[in-house]
Design a protein around this motif. Structure first.
Motif, short mmCIF file in Angstrom:
data_model
loop_
_atom_site.label_atom_id
_atom_site.label_comp_id
_atom_site.label_asym_id
_atom_site.label_seq_id
_atom_site.Cartn_x
_atom_site.Cartn_y
_atom_site.Cartn_z
N ALA A 213 -2.35 -1.07 -3.79
CA ALA A 213 -3.33 -0.02 -3.49
C ALA A 213 -2.60 1.32 -3.37
O ALA A 213 -1.64 1.45 -2.61
CB ALA A 213 -4.06 -0.33 -2.19
N GLU B 67 -9.05 9.30 -1.61
CA GLU B 67 -9.54 8.13 -2.34
C GLU B 67 -8.41 7.12 -2.58
O GLU B 67 -7.24 7.44 -2.42
CB GLU B 67 -10.15 8.56 -3.68
N ARG B 68 -8.80 5.90 -2.97
CA ARG B 68 -7.85 4.81 -3.17
C ARG B 68 -8.11 4.18 -4.54
O ARG B 68 -9.25 4.06 -4.97
CB ARG B 68 -8.01 3.76 -2.07
N ARG B 69 -7.01 3.77 -5.18
CA ARG B 69 -7.10 3.10 -6.48
C ARG B 69 -6.32 1.79 -6.40
O ARG B 69 -5.23 1.74 -5.85
CB ARG B 69 -6.54 3.98 -7.59
N HIS C 22 -11.87 16.28 1.94
CA HIS C 22 -10.45 15.92 2.01
C HIS C 22 -9.62 16.98 1.29
O HIS C 22 -9.92 17.36 0.16
CB HIS C 22 -10.21 14.55 1.37
N VAL D 95 0.87 -1.18 0.00
CA VAL D 95 0.00 0.00 0.00
C VAL D 95 0.90 1.22 0.00
O VAL D 95 1.83 1.31 0.79
CB VAL D 95 -0.94 0.02 1.23
N GLU E 154 -3.16 5.24 -2.39
CA GLU E 154 -4.07 6.14 -1.69
C GLU E 154 -3.48 7.54 -1.65
O GLU E 154 -2.28 7.70 -1.40
CB GLU E 154 -4.33 5.63 -0.27
N ARG E 155 -4.31 8.53 -1.88
CA ARG E 155 -3.85 9.92 -1.87
C ARG E 155 -3.90 10.45 -0.45
O ARG E 155 -4.95 10.45 0.21
CB ARG E 155 -4.74 10.78 -2.78
N MET F 246 1.08 5.46 0.08
CA MET F 246 0.42 6.74 0.31
C MET F 246 1.11 7.78 -0.56
O MET F 246 2.29 8.05 -0.40
CB MET F 246 0.51 7.13 1.79
#
Length: 355
Positions: free
Chosen positions: A132, A102-104, A174, A69, A134-135, A71
């Protein structure tokens, strides 16, 4: 001669002929194979050279492993966000980052395609391999949204002191961690009858990645009321130094709320009272300096003398209260003002009753 003896030579001859034919066939087959093998030697060398040219890029692939994951702080997704071990010269931008908060998910097939496209030595171990992205972001506190709404309403010159509450307090805005926490209030409307408002909040203000949400809520008028500056125990006499002012919502004030400090100063607390809370009339009681049937001193002042008499209080009285007292000598009942413990002052008319 036995028949078996006659047939033995013929069988031997037949077997020998069969063996010769087999050997001859084997030799006939072996010779062409060797010839083909010798003739094919140059072709094999050419194939080897071609194979070397095909495999040469594979030897130069960059070995990497999969991230879990990531960030992302920036607006772009780079190879290093997806694969560990990517060098700076190969750390290309491969996608736009997700919106803040959000997450992609990048699947195994997508990751394999990116690895092949950018010369990375990676193959999925399973179709379930994924990364994953995530911003990174921060959530705008609800109190900050309410403050922006309050300031926007106050700027319309229709309010003096107000407070607001959001109905949809679970709203989430956000903001990227590398952006300032700024907001813009748009499409603000207010209904004076219901005291409700609605508006659109955009954050960060003037940012291409800004998020916009609609909020609704209610407006409350604030008023100043006296409250205690400290906690007070039962039986304490409230002094002026114990009082401070606090802004509270007018709608929260019941009919028995004490609104004037004169009603508090000098009163006695009936129960333990906490600070910074509006006081009710039931929280206090008068600080009685005279109790009914108490013996009191009646005083009267003239221009050059002080007259006193003894009396009996006919009713309870706190400082400043006007009570009735009976002169024990003359049996006359007069009115006087409580000025101290068991001390009543009478005016000009009451001086006659002192005799």
């Amino acid at each position: 001669m036995r028949a078996s003896d006659k047939t033995a030579p013929r069988n031997a001859t037949r077997n020998a002929s069969r063996q010769l034919r087999m050997y001859g066939l084997g030799f006939a087959v072996l010779v062409p194979v060797l010839a083909i093998g010798l003739a094919a030697t140059p072709v094999s060398a050419q194939q080897s050279t071609t194979r070397d040219r095909v495999l040469a890029p594979a030897a130069a692939l960059l070995p990497v492993s999969l991230q879990n994951v990531t960030m992302v702080q920036e607006r772009e997704v780079r190879l290093s966000h997806l694969f560990a071990g990517v060098t700076d010269d190969k750390n290309s931008i491969v996608d736009h980052a997700p919106l803040p908060g959000e997450r992609r998910i990048y699947t195994a097939s997508h990751l394999y395609a990116l690895a092949r496209q950018h010369g990375l030595d990676w193959r999925p171990n399973s179709p379930l391999d994924k990364v994953a992205i995530e911003r990174a972001s921060v959530i705008v506190p609800t109190e900050e949204i309410e403050r922006e709404i309050r300031d926007a309403l106050a700027s319309q010159d229709r309010f003096e002191e107000i407070d607001v509450d959001l109905f949809n307090r679970g709203v989430r805005i956000h903001i990227p961690t590398d952006r300032p926490m700024t907001m813009r209030v748009e499409q603000l409307s207010y209904d004076a009858r219901s005291q409700r408002f609605q508006a659109t909040i955009t954050a960060p203000a003037n940012d291409p990645e800004a998020q916009s949400v609609q909020v609704t809520g209610r407006v409350y008028t604030l008023v100043d009321v006296p409250v205690l500056a400290r906690a007070v125990l039962p039986g304490a006499v409230i002094q002026q130094s114990d009082i401070v002012w606090k802004k509270v919502r007018q709608v929260s004030l019941a009919g028995n709320i004490v609104a004037q400090p004169e009603e508090i100063i000098g009163a006695v607390t009936r129960r333990p009272l906490a600070p910074n809370r509006p006081l009710r009339t039931t929280d206090l009681k008068p600080n009685l300096l005279i109790t009914r049937n108490d013996r009191v001193t009646i005083v009267a002042y003239t221009a050059n003398m002080r007259l006193t008499a003894t009396g009996i209080a006919m009713q309870n009285g706190a400082e400043g209260d006007v009570v009735q007292v009976t002169n024990t000598a003359s049996k006359k009942t007069i009115q006087g003002r409580v000025i101290g413990p068991n001390l009543v002052e009478v005016g000009t008319r009451g001086q006659v009753a002192l005799n």
